[in-house]
Design a protein around this motif. Structure first.
Motif, PDB file in Angstrom:
ATOM      1  N   TRP A 286       0.822  -1.209   0.000  1.00  0.00           N
ATOM      2  CA  TRP A 286       0.000   0.000   0.000  1.00  0.00           C
ATOM      3  C   TRP A 286       0.856   1.258   0.000  1.00  0.00           C
ATOM      4  O   TRP A 286       0.479   2.271  -0.595  1.00  0.00           O
ATOM      5  N   ILE A 287       2.021   1.197   0.637  1.00  0.00           N
ATOM      6  CA  ILE A 287       2.897   2.372   0.679  1.00  0.00           C
ATOM      7  C   ILE A 287       3.400   2.685  -0.726  1.00  0.00           C
ATOM      8  O   ILE A 287       3.427   3.842  -1.160  1.00  0.00           O
ATOM      9  N   ILE A 288       3.763   1.638  -1.462  1.00  0.00           N
ATOM     10  CA  ILE A 288       4.269   1.829  -2.819  1.00  0.00           C
ATOM     11  C   ILE A 288       3.184   2.446  -3.705  1.00  0.00           C
ATOM     12  O   ILE A 288       3.430   3.388  -4.452  1.00  0.00           O
ATOM     13  N   TYR A 289       1.965   1.929  -3.569  1.00  0.00           N
ATOM     14  CA  TYR A 289       0.862   2.485  -4.369  1.00  0.00           C
ATOM     15  C   TYR A 289       0.580   3.944  -3.999  1.00  0.00           C
ATOM     16  O   TYR A 289       0.415   4.790  -4.879  1.00  0.00           O
ATOM     17  N   LEU A 290       0.526   4.223  -2.713  1.00  0.00           N
ATOM     18  CA  LEU A 290       0.245   5.611  -2.316  1.00  0.00           C
ATOM     19  C   LEU A 290       1.324   6.555  -2.831  1.00  0.00           C
ATOM     20  O   LEU A 290       1.035   7.651  -3.305  1.00  0.00           O
ATOM     21  N   LEU A 291       2.591   6.131  -2.742  1.00  0.00           N
ATOM     22  CA  LEU A 291       3.679   6.975  -3.238  1.00  0.00           C
ATOM     23  C   LEU A 291       3.539   7.189  -4.745  1.00  0.00           C
ATOM     24  O   LEU A 291       3.751   8.294  -5.243  1.00  0.00           O
ATOM     25  N   THR A 292       3.169   6.127  -5.452  1.00  0.00           N
ATOM     26  CA  THR A 292       2.992   6.266  -6.904  1.00  0.00           C
ATOM     27  C   THR A 292       1.863   7.242  -7.222  1.00  0.00           C
ATOM     28  O   THR A 292       2.017   8.133  -8.060  1.00  0.00           O
ATOM     29  N   THR A 317       5.371   9.038   8.927  1.00  0.00           N
ATOM     30  CA  THR A 317       6.818   9.243   8.839  1.00  0.00           C
ATOM     31  C   THR A 317       7.404   8.440   7.686  1.00  0.00           C
ATOM     32  O   THR A 317       8.213   8.940   6.897  1.00  0.00           O
ATOM     33  N   MET A 318       6.972   7.203   7.593  1.00  0.00           N
ATOM     34  CA  MET A 318       7.491   6.317   6.540  1.00  0.00           C
ATOM     35  C   MET A 318       7.175   6.887   5.151  1.00  0.00           C
ATOM     36  O   MET A 318       8.061   7.012   4.299  1.00  0.00           O
ATOM     37  N   LEU A 319       5.908   7.255   4.925  1.00  0.00           N
ATOM     38  CA  LEU A 319       5.512   7.779   3.618  1.00  0.00           C
ATOM     39  C   LEU A 319       6.310   9.014   3.248  1.00  0.00           C
ATOM     40  O   LEU A 319       6.866   9.127   2.152  1.00  0.00           O
ATOM     41  N   LEU A 320       6.374   9.954   4.190  1.00  0.00           N
ATOM     42  CA  LEU A 320       7.034  11.215   3.884  1.00  0.00           C
ATOM     43  C   LEU A 320       8.524  11.022   3.643  1.00  0.00           C
ATOM     44  O   LEU A 320       9.085  11.582   2.703  1.00  0.00           O
ATOM     45  N   SER A 321       9.160  10.200   4.468  1.00  0.00           N
ATOM     46  CA  SER A 321      10.598  10.088   4.298  1.00  0.00           C
ATOM     47  C   SER A 321      10.939   9.281   3.046  1.00  0.00           C
ATOM     48  O   SER A 321      11.894   9.596   2.343  1.00  0.00           O
ATOM     49  N   GLU A 322      10.148   8.262   2.734  1.00  0.00           N
ATOM     50  CA  GLU A 322      10.428   7.503   1.509  1.00  0.00           C
ATOM     51  C   GLU A 322      10.259   8.383   0.275  1.00  0.00           C
ATOM     52  O   GLU A 322      11.027   8.294  -0.674  1.00  0.00           O
ATOM     53  N   PHE A 348      20.855   5.389  -2.557  1.00  0.00           N
ATOM     54  CA  PHE A 348      19.727   4.544  -2.160  1.00  0.00           C
ATOM     55  C   PHE A 348      19.801   3.983  -0.748  1.00  0.00           C
ATOM     56  O   PHE A 348      18.851   3.382  -0.272  1.00  0.00           O
ATOM     57  N   ARG A 349      20.923   4.106  -0.100  1.00  0.00           N
ATOM     58  CA  ARG A 349      21.119   3.267   1.076  1.00  0.00           C
ATOM     59  C   ARG A 349      20.129   3.516   2.218  1.00  0.00           C
ATOM     60  O   ARG A 349      19.916   2.644   3.039  1.00  0.00           O
ATOM     61  N   GLU A 350      19.514   4.686   2.260  1.00  0.00           N
ATOM     62  CA  GLU A 350      18.572   4.922   3.358  1.00  0.00           C
ATOM     63  C   GLU A 350      17.145   4.532   3.019  1.00  0.00           C
ATOM     64  O   GLU A 350      16.254   4.579   3.856  1.00  0.00           O
ATOM     65  N   LEU A 351      16.930   4.175   1.772  1.00  0.00           N
ATOM     66  CA  LEU A 351      15.569   3.827   1.351  1.00  0.00           C
ATOM     67  C   LEU A 351      15.167   2.417   1.779  1.00  0.00           C
ATOM     68  O   LEU A 351      15.985   1.514   1.828  1.00  0.00           O
ATOM     69  N   HIS A 352      13.881   2.260   2.082  1.00  0.00           N
ATOM     70  CA  HIS A 352      13.333   0.926   2.305  1.00  0.00           C
ATOM     71  C   HIS A 352      12.897   0.353   0.952  1.00  0.00           C
ATOM     72  O   HIS A 352      12.829   1.076  -0.041  1.00  0.00           O
ATOM     73  N   ILE A 353      12.544  -0.920   0.965  1.00  0.00           N
ATOM     74  CA  ILE A 353      12.087  -1.570  -0.272  1.00  0.00           C
ATOM     75  C   ILE A 353      10.905  -0.806  -0.888  1.00  0.00           C
ATOM     76  O   ILE A 353      10.808  -0.645  -2.101  1.00  0.00           O
ATOM     77  N   GLU A 354      10.027  -0.292  -0.030  1.00  0.00           N
ATOM     78  CA  GLU A 354       8.849   0.427  -0.526  1.00  0.00           C
ATOM     79  C   GLU A 354       9.264   1.615  -1.393  1.00  0.00           C
ATOM     80  O   GLU A 354       8.750   1.806  -2.498  1.00  0.00           O
TER      81      GLU A 354
END
Ligand code: ATP
Length: 438
Positions: A286-292, A317-322, A348-354
């Protein structure tokens, strides 16, 4: 009862024996209390569709909490009680969860209740559910074990693959059901029945949910976006006119345009790609979709979305920082003419898979997509051959510089400047000579 079919054969055929035994135990304990007990909802729906479902929703006609305590004790599970709602959850080992609800006579006061008062409490409980296909029960008491309780012609709707509400005020009572209707329609390849669809459109027209402060809106949106393939469900939400409610700031918010559809397909693909490679890794689609969906929106617009739908702080926090990290990385890498592995790693090193899969889906440049692929499959797993102990052995004094040295070794390795231990030792001699006070 309109129909009285017995499903005990179907149950022994489709369910594992521990589950059947568990259901029998529930019935036996209910008998000790002189309560009727039923398994209800999605479990029954999925059983009739011969699909596995291990979420057990139990309804008892009697004190559900007292019943749950006894059952929990008997099964050796943990019991969480919700006194105010007369519900309880029993957590068993192996991720098994039993939700227990009380069917109470007070439900008669519910405004949307049927006019007649000659109803059993299980019938009222089922009447208050979202859709007919989710409004069946199976009795568990030993004498009637397996008896299907179908007051609303649900079996027929299941056969017709139709999503139907139980009464005209259903979406007025609870507009989050619109998301559920779309979710089930796309998951099971059913169709929202014509009258039900009209009720949805009316609810949307009446602007029934101008306010999004019921946290269940977000819960249901999340569930929808976590389904196997969320794109058709999103298209359906747009078509039903829900985008202005969900994303009022989205520019062409009334329909899904070509580019938007393309991004959704890419998102689906990048998730499928990752899933194939890393079957057991955990991430939240869902995080990936929302970001898209919000890829062309500003940080402020994303923050507004989080506020409006009352996202938990952790999700916010997760959404905004990603978004921030991914958009920055993309910007940074796009500006470079040649990409070294170490550039990619650092970006990329601070990014999560999402965030990475989001970037893979929306990046316009092939190089950026390739960079994500390289990072996910190889770069992120790399490490130098030497470790802290080796540095000590080589005579370096342990301390904060170790981190910098190990990092330099890693980046050198990523760029192919070193490959053996000796290369790494030589690299250290060059860049961190011992005489330098290291
Ligand atoms: P899933 O297969 O996604 O778990 P489910 O049908 O089990 O679907 P849950 O969200 O676990 O769905 O809900 C369990 C049951 O509770 C549903 O089958 C439905 O009968 C009832 N229910 C859930 N949400 C609502 C709602 N908003 N309004 C009415 N009934 C609901």
């Amino acid at each position: 009862l309109e129909r009285s079919r017995n499903l005990s054969h179907l149950m022994s055929g489709c369910l594992s024996s521990p589950i059947v035994e568990l259901l029998q135990t529930i019935g036996t304990i209910a008998d000790q209390f002189l309560f009727n007990a039923f398994v209800v909802g999605g479990f029954v729906r999925d059983l009739l569709l011969r699909k596995a479902n291990i979420d057990l929703d139990i309804v008892v006609e009697g004190d559900g909490i007292a019943f749950a305590r006894k059952l929990g004790q008997h099964l050796g599970g943990r019991v969480r009680e919700h006194e105010r709602f007369g519900t309880a959850t029993i957590i068993l080992p192996q991720d098994l969860k039993i939700d227990i609800a009380t069917a109470r006579l007070e439900y008669y006061e519910y405004p949307a209740a049927l006019p007649t008062v000659e109803l059993s409490s299980i019938k009222l409980d089922l009447y208050r559910r979202d859709f007919t296909i989710n409004a069946m029960a199976i009795q568990l008491n030993p004498e009637h074990f397996g008896r299907l309780v179908d007051f609303f012609n649900s079996q027929n709707d299941l056969k017709q693959m139709a999503i139907k509400v139980l009464h005209n005020l259903s979406f007025v009572d609870d507009p989050t059901r619109i998301f559920r209707a779309v979710r089930f329609e796309k998951r099971m390849d059913f169709t929202i029945a014509r009258h039900t669809e009209r009720l949805i459109r009316n609810a949307v027209k009446m602007n029934l949910f101008g306010k999004a402060d019921d946290p269940r809106f977000f819960t249901e949106l999340k569930l929808l976006l976590n389904e196997e393939n969320a794109s058709p469900a999103l298209e359906r939400l747009a078509e039903l006119g829900l985008f202005p409610f969900l994303w009022p700031d989205l520019k062409p918010h009334l329909s899904i345009d070509r580019r938007f559809r393309h991004c959704l397909v890419q998102t689906q693909r990048s998730i499928a790609w990752f899933k194939l490679l890393y079957l057991t890794d955990r991430y939240e689609p869902w995080i990936i979709y929302l970001l898209t969906i919000m890829s062309r929106s500003s940080m402020t617009v994303l923050a507004n979305f989080c506020d409006r739908f009352q996202l938990p702080q952790r999700n916010r926090t997760m959404l905004l920082s990603e978004k921030q990290l991914a958009d920055n990385a993309s910007h940074h890498l796009s500006a470079r003419s040649e990409l070294k592995n170490s550039d990619i790693f650092v970006a990329f090193r601070e990014l999560h898979i999402e965030g990475l899969l989001y970037l893979m889906a929306v990046a316009r440049k092939t190089e950026v997509k390739k960079a994500v692929s390289a990072y996910v499959t190889t770069l992120r797993h790399q490490a130098p051959l030497l470790n802290g102990d080796d540095l000590k052995q080589l005579g370096y004094r342990p301390g904060p510089p170790f981190k910098k040295m190990l990092e330099a070794l890693l980046l050198a390795r990523l760029d192919g400047l070193t490959s053996t231990r000796d290369d790494e030792i030589a690299f250290l001699n060059d860049y961190f000579p011992l005489s330098d006070g290291h």
